[in-house]
Design an enzyme around this catalytic site. Structure first.
Site, mmCIF file in Angstrom:
data_model
loop_
_atom_site.group_PDB
_atom_site.id
_atom_site.type_symbol
_atom_site.label_atom_id
_atom_site.label_comp_id
_atom_site.label_asym_id
_atom_site.label_seq_id
_atom_site.Cartn_x
_atom_site.Cartn_y
_atom_site.Cartn_z
ATOM 1 N N ASP A 1 0.834 -1.213 0.000
ATOM 2 C CA ASP A 1 0.000 0.000 0.000
ATOM 3 C C ASP A 1 0.862 1.254 0.000
ATOM 4 O O ASP A 1 0.348 2.359 -0.176
ATOM 5 C CB ASP A 1 -0.951 0.015 1.212
ATOM 6 C CG ASP A 1 -0.210 -0.166 2.528
ATOM 7 O OD1 ASP A 1 0.480 -1.184 2.684
ATOM 8 O OD2 ASP A 1 -0.304 0.719 3.387
ATOM 9 N N ASN A 2 2.163 1.085 0.192
ATOM 10 C CA ASN A 2 3.060 2.237 0.148
ATOM 11 C C ASN A 2 3.900 2.229 -1.125
ATOM 12 O O ASN A 2 4.974 2.830 -1.169
ATOM 13 C CB ASN A 2 3.970 2.250 1.373
ATOM 14 C CG ASN A 2 3.202 2.549 2.653
ATOM 15 O OD1 ASN A 2 2.116 3.128 2.607
ATOM 16 N ND2 ASN A 2 3.740 2.155 3.786
ATOM 17 N N ASP B 1 4.648 8.060 1.447
ATOM 18 C CA ASP B 1 4.469 7.653 2.847
ATOM 19 C C ASP B 1 5.780 7.528 3.608
ATOM 20 O O ASP B 1 6.263 6.434 3.900
ATOM 21 C CB ASP B 1 3.626 6.371 2.942
ATOM 22 C CG ASP B 1 2.144 6.691 2.858
ATOM 23 O OD1 ASP B 1 1.797 7.885 2.849
ATOM 24 O OD2 ASP B 1 1.334 5.752 2.771
HETATM 25 P P1 AMP Z 1 0.772 3.669 6.944
HETATM 26 O O1 AMP Z 1 1.486 2.800 7.908
HETATM 27 O O2 AMP Z 1 0.835 5.144 7.274
HETATM 28 O O3 AMP Z 1 1.118 3.399 5.536
HETATM 29 O O4 AMP Z 1 -0.771 3.337 7.125
HETATM 30 C C1 AMP Z 1 -1.287 2.046 7.009
HETATM 31 C C2 AMP Z 1 -2.784 2.072 7.238
HETATM 32 O O5 AMP Z 1 -3.081 2.479 8.560
HETATM 33 C C3 AMP Z 1 -3.555 3.012 6.331
HETATM 34 O O6 AMP Z 1 -4.773 2.399 6.041
HETATM 35 C C4 AMP Z 1 -3.739 4.231 7.195
HETATM 36 O O7 AMP Z 1 -4.843 5.010 6.794
HETATM 37 C C5 AMP Z 1 -3.959 3.600 8.556
HETATM 38 N N1 AMP Z 1 -3.620 4.497 9.661
HETATM 39 C C6 AMP Z 1 -2.393 4.885 10.048
HETATM 40 N N2 AMP Z 1 -2.469 5.709 11.106
HETATM 41 C C7 AMP Z 1 -3.787 5.868 11.408
HETATM 42 C C8 AMP Z 1 -4.531 6.603 12.402
HETATM 43 N N3 AMP Z 1 -3.911 7.359 13.316
HETATM 44 N N4 AMP Z 1 -5.859 6.505 12.373
HETATM 45 C C9 AMP Z 1 -6.493 5.750 11.480
HETATM 46 N N5 AMP Z 1 -5.866 5.046 10.519
HETATM 47 C C10 AMP Z 1 -4.522 5.091 10.473
HETATM 48 MG MG MG Z 2 0.704 4.172 3.871
#
Ligand code: AMP
Ligand code: MG
Length: 495
Positions: A254-255, A264
């Protein structure tokens, strides 16, 4: 007479909302108690043809997600993804919103996107928020990446919300305003493939082609061509990361973008000493996303992308489709290596990559291994060697045995270059950064910004990193590794 307030600084044209119904949830941001623009990227705004005023309170509301600008159709995008190898069928924008798309002066379409604007139906128990430290970190890392000439999403602004958000204590809430060629991810394709929604997958692939590689519409097999194109872009992207010692830290599917931009910035960091096993992230217990693993991990992610495209590549003959897709994935490493060595050749002053140069490059890295030599500084020291003799490079090495022999071979190879040593050294300095976002510098700037609401050290660092190649007076403290007492560095996701 008072002018009516202009709620439309952005001439939106929202193809994602228009063409991809069912791929997102229309959604509004949370109300920020007191939105304020902490940083506005004026250079980026100007280059995108946006006339923005950082002191405009309505702009702050819009960029915090509290108010909807005219023409905006805020939405949370659906996506899935493999996180550290395990598949999640539903991730999605859990704390982000796509406000809409804009066209720059050249007609290039880009997303205007918020991160930290509040919970959405994809939040999965998260609070939907972001805090100032990680928001500024992503801002800085993206700008540094851009200045290095590496494709990346970029920050248009950092907005504080006036809220305190619980994160190991209370931290100032913030929203990152991000622009990107798009937010299509490998995980976006995986979302629909996992649900076996083949019509939607085709719509998505057609949209991706139209948006990112319109020429492929004429290809014999546009979906196979899409796979080739994304694979090629990622091979070049990862090669560029490797050349500057960048470690993304969370290369989940997803990144990984379809556009080929870095996206990201979480627990990412620059490698200090050359070691393929370098990993900084506190959550990467298995070392899945080490520096040296990035090329094979990218290939693995692209194989997941390929799987989603199989039903489109040949709807009537799955085996044939799999074979075609497998061939593309098999080409990833050779394309990556070619791009990597071509870039590394420039870093050591070669104007083109000749036979045997890949070995010369690889052998330099072997001599660095196990010695505490700063990766970034090595290449500037090599250029200095051409100006003033071997001392600048030799002083870096505790064990000089390997490097002396290597320097002989290198200088013999350089003698076939059609330029003198000074010209080669200058060309090297134009591709080898002097200033990178070193962990101790970024940390110190963020502590001041988040802890003391003092953005000046952050702005100073941002300005240094905006021109990473040109040596300037008075910036010596931005060069070189962390002081000994900085200790081992660990990065955190900071969600
Ligand atoms: P990431 O690790 O930033 O790539 O995010 C992975 C997933 O976790 C994505 O679906 C983000 O939208 C979700 N996510 C990350 N941080 C939060 C948060 N504080 N609240 C809700 N969803 C989050
Ligand atoms: Mg992400």
């Amino acid at each position: 007479m008072d002018q009516p307030f202009d709620t439309r600084p952005f001439p939106f044209d929202n193809s994602y909302a228009r063409d991809l119904e069912g791929f997102y949830v229309p959604w509004q941001g949370s109300k920020a108690p007191k939105a304020r623009i902490a940083l506005l990227n004026e250079g980026l705004a100007a280059s995108l043809g946006l006339d923005l005023d950082a002191s405009d309170p309505m702009l702050a509301e819009i960029l915090a997600g509290s108010e909807t600008a005219e023409g905006s159709m805020p939405l949370a995008q659906a996506y899935a993804g493999h996180q550290f190898g395990g598949f999640s069928a539903q991730l999605g924008d859990g704390r982000a919103l796509l406000l809409g798309e804009l066209l720059d002066g050249e007609g290039q379409r880009f997303d205007l996107h918020l991160k930290g604007s509040g919970p959405t139906p994809f939040s999965r128990g998260g609070d939907g928020k972001a805090v100032l430290g990680p928001v500024l970190r992503e801002y800085l890392m993206g700008e540094a990446m851009h200045a290095l000439g590496i494709p990346t999403t970029r920050a248009l602004a950092a907005v504080t919300t006036g809220e305190l958000v619980p994160r190991e204590g209370l931290k100032p809430g913030a929203v990152l305003v991000r622009v990107a060629a798009s937010h299509l991810r490998v995980g976006t394709f995986q979302f629909f493939a996992a649900r076996q929604e083949w019509d939607k997958l085709k719509t998505l692939a057609d949209y991706a082609i139209a948006r990112h590689a319109p020429d492929l519409r004429e290809a014999d097999n546009p979906y196979l061509a899409l796979l080739e194109e994304v694979s090629r872009r990622q091979a070049h992207l990862i090669a560029q990361w490797m050349q500057v010692g960048f470690i993304h830290g969370v290369m989940n599917t997803d990144n990984m973008t379809i556009s080929g931009e870095t996206i990201d910035y979480g627990p990412c960091a620059y490698m200090d000493h050359y070691d393929p096993a370098t990993v900084f992230s506190s959550i990467d217990h298995m070392g899945r996303y080490t520096y040296g693993n990035q090329p094979p991990v990218a290939r693995w992610n692209l194989a997941r992308f390929a799987e989603t495209l199989v039903p489109l590549i040949d709807p009537d003959n799955e085996e044939r489709a799999i074979n075609l897709a497998t061939d593309v994935i098999a080409d990833f490493m050779p394309i990556y290596k070619e791009a990597y060595h071509a870039g590394m050749a420039k870093k050591i002053g070669l104007s083109s990559l000749e036979r045997g140069d890949d070995k010369l490059i690889d052998d330099l890295l072997t001599t660095l291994r196990g010695q505490s030599i700063d990766f970034t500084s090595t290449f500037r020291a090599l250029a200095d060697t051409l100006r003033s003799g071997r001392e600048p490079i030799l002083t870096l090495f505790e064990d000089r045995e390997g490097i002396v022999g290597w320097l002989e071979r290198w200088q013999a190879r350089l003698s076939s270059e059609d330029r003198d040593g000074a010209a080669i050294a200058d060309a090297m300095d134009r591709v080898n950064p002097l200033y990178t976002p070193r962990n101790h510098l970024v940390d110190a700037a963020l502590v001041k910004a988040e802890g003391e609401a003092d953005l000046e050290p952050f702005k100073a660092l941002l300005a240094v990193l905006a021109d990473p190649f040109t040596k300037r007076e008075g910036l010596d403290s931005y060069v070189g590794p962390a002081p000994q007492n900085f200790g081992p560095f660990v990065t955190y996701c900071g969600t």
